[in-house]
Design an enzyme around this catalytic site. Structure first.
Site, short mmCIF file in Angstrom:
data_model
loop_
_atom_site.label_atom_id
_atom_site.label_comp_id
_atom_site.label_asym_id
_atom_site.label_seq_id
_atom_site.Cartn_x
_atom_site.Cartn_y
_atom_site.Cartn_z
CG ASP A 1 -0.32 0.01 2.53
OD1 ASP A 1 0.93 -0.07 2.59
OD2 ASP A 1 -1.04 0.10 3.55
CB SER A 2 4.59 1.66 -0.10
OG SER A 2 4.77 0.50 -0.90
CG ASP B 1 0.32 -4.03 2.14
OD1 ASP B 1 0.02 -4.68 3.15
OD2 ASP B 1 1.09 -3.04 2.16
CE LYS C 1 2.92 -5.89 3.82
NZ LYS C 1 2.53 -4.84 4.78
CD GLU D 1 0.63 -1.63 7.95
OE1 GLU D 1 0.30 -0.88 8.89
OE2 GLU D 1 1.09 -1.21 6.86
CD GLU E 1 7.94 -0.52 7.55
OE1 GLU E 1 6.97 -1.24 7.24
OE2 GLU E 1 8.14 0.61 7.08
O1 KIV Z 1 3.54 -1.14 1.66
C1 KIV Z 1 4.70 -1.60 1.57
O2 KIV Z 1 5.43 -1.38 0.61
C2 KIV Z 1 5.19 -2.40 2.70
C3 KIV Z 1 6.64 -2.73 2.72
C4 KIV Z 1 7.42 -1.55 3.11
C5 KIV Z 1 6.94 -3.90 3.57
O3 KIV Z 1 4.44 -2.75 3.56
#
Ligand code: KIV
Length: 284
Positions: free
Chosen positions: A45-46, A84, A113, A115, A182
Site C-alpha cells: 500500500d506504499s 497488501d 499481508k 499489519e 519493519e
Molecule cells: O507497503 C509496503 O510497501 C510495505 C513494505 C514496506 C513492507 O508494507
C-alpha cells in the site's frame, strides 16, 4: 525458473538462504523483478505514497490496490505474489475475508499481508480457516501512524521488544506463512528470526532476518519525499530522469528534435497527388 511457493520460502529459511523481496505496482516493473529472480513481490500500500501522491498509506482504497495488483499479476510468472490489505479493509473477519478474496480471485495473488499483532489474530485465524495464505507485519506499522506524523523506530525498549516477539509467535501459531519486520533494532530482528520457524523479511530490521524487502522506488532513487536510514539507493534514477527531460526540453525548444530521421514520409506520387487535390485549400 520454477514458481515460488510457501514451501520454497520455508525451505530457504531452513537452509539459511536469503529470501529476496521487493515491491511492484505495475506490469513492466513486475516483469523485470520476476525475470531477475526476486522471490517475493509485494504490491504494497506504499503505492499510495510512492505513486499516487497521498501523504499516508491510510488513504489507499481497496479498488486502487486491486487495480495495481492486477497490473502486477500480468507481469509475474514465477515470484510469490502478495497483496497488501489497505487501511480499514480487515477490521472484522468477514470484511477481511471479502477483501482478501478480491486479492486472490480477482487480482490473482498468492497471499495477502496484514499489519499488526494481537489485534489481527481473529482475522488471521479466519482467513487461514478459509485457506488464504497470510503474511504478518510487525514493528513500524505505517497504517497506524497518523497522516503527517513521522515514522519512528519500534521495539527499542525491553518491554515493547518482548511484546513484539510474543506477537511474532502468535502470528506463527495462527498460521502466518511469513512476517515482515519493519524498523526495529537489529538485535530484535535477530531474536525474532531465531524464535519463529517461518521466514522473517526485514525492512530496517538488520542483517539477520531470513530475507530482505525494500520499496523498489527507494532502491532506484525514484522516491524523493523522504529517505529512511534503512534504504540503500542502488541507483539514482531521479537524477537520470532529470537530465533526460532537461535535454528533451532543450532539443524541442531549439528544433533539434524531432528530425526527419524520427519522421515518416509519403511516397512521391502520393505526395504529388495530395498537393494537386488540395490546391483549392491553399490561401496563397
Ligand atoms: O507497503 C509496503 O510497501 C510495505 C513494505 C514496506 C513492507 O508494507
Amino acid at each position: 525458473m520454477k514458481e515460488v511457493t510457501v514451501s520454497n520460502l520455508l525451505e530457504k529459511k531452513r537452509r539459511h538462504e536469503k529470501i529476496t523481496a521487493l515491491t511492484a505496482y505495475d506490469t513492466p516493473m513486475a516483469e523485470m523483478l520476476d525475470r531477475l529472480g526476486i522471490d517475493l513481490i509485494l504490491v504494497g500500500d506504499s503505492v499510495g505514497m510512492v505513486l499516487l501522491g497521498y501523504s499516508s498509506t491510510r488513504f489507499v482504497t481497496m479498488d486502487e490496490m486491486i487495480h495495481h495488483t492486477k497490473a502486477v499479476r500480468r507481469g509475474v510468472k514465477r515470484a510469490y505474489l502478495v497483496g497488501d490489505m489497505p487501511y480499514r479493509s480487515y477490521q472484522t473477519p468477514a470484511a477481511a475475508y471479502k477483501n482478501a478474496c478480491r486479492f486472490i480471485d480477482e487480482a490473482g495473488c498468492d497471499a495477502v499481508k496484514l499489519e499488526g499483532g494481537e489485534a489481527v489474530l481473529p482475522v488471521l485465524r479466519f482467513l487461514r480457516k478459509k485457506k488464504i495464505q497470510v503474511q504478518g507485519h510487525l514493528g513500524l506499522l505505517p497504517q497506524s501512524v497518523k497522516p503527517g506524523t513521522p515514522f519512528h523506530l519500534k521495539a527499542k525498549d525491553p518491554l515493547s521488544a518482548k511484546q513484539l516477539m510474543e506477537e511474532a509467535s502468535l502470528l506463527e501459531k495462527e498460521g502466518a506463512f511469513s512476517i515482515i519486520l519493519e524498523c526495529i533494532p537489529y538485535e530484535v530482528g535477530r531474536m525474532v528470526t531465531a524464535l519463529v520457524k517461518i521466514p522473517t523479511i526485514g525492512i530496517g530490521a538488520g542483517p539477520f532476518c531470513d530475507g530482505q524487502i525494500l520499496v523498489t522506488h527507494d532502491l532506484l532513487g525514484l522516491f524523493q519525499t523522504f529517505k529512511p536510514r534503512f534504504v540503500k539507493p542502488y541507483a539514482d534514477l531521479a537524477q537520470r530522469v532529470g537530465r533526460a527531460v532537461a535535454t528533451y526540453r532543450r532539443e524541442v525548444s531549439n528544433r533539434s528534435f524531432p528530425t526527419l530521421h524520427h519522421s515518416f514520409s509519403m511516397a512521391p506520387e502520393a505526395l504529388r497527388q495530395l498537393k494537386r487535390i488540395t490546391q483549392s485549400l491553399r490561401h496563397d
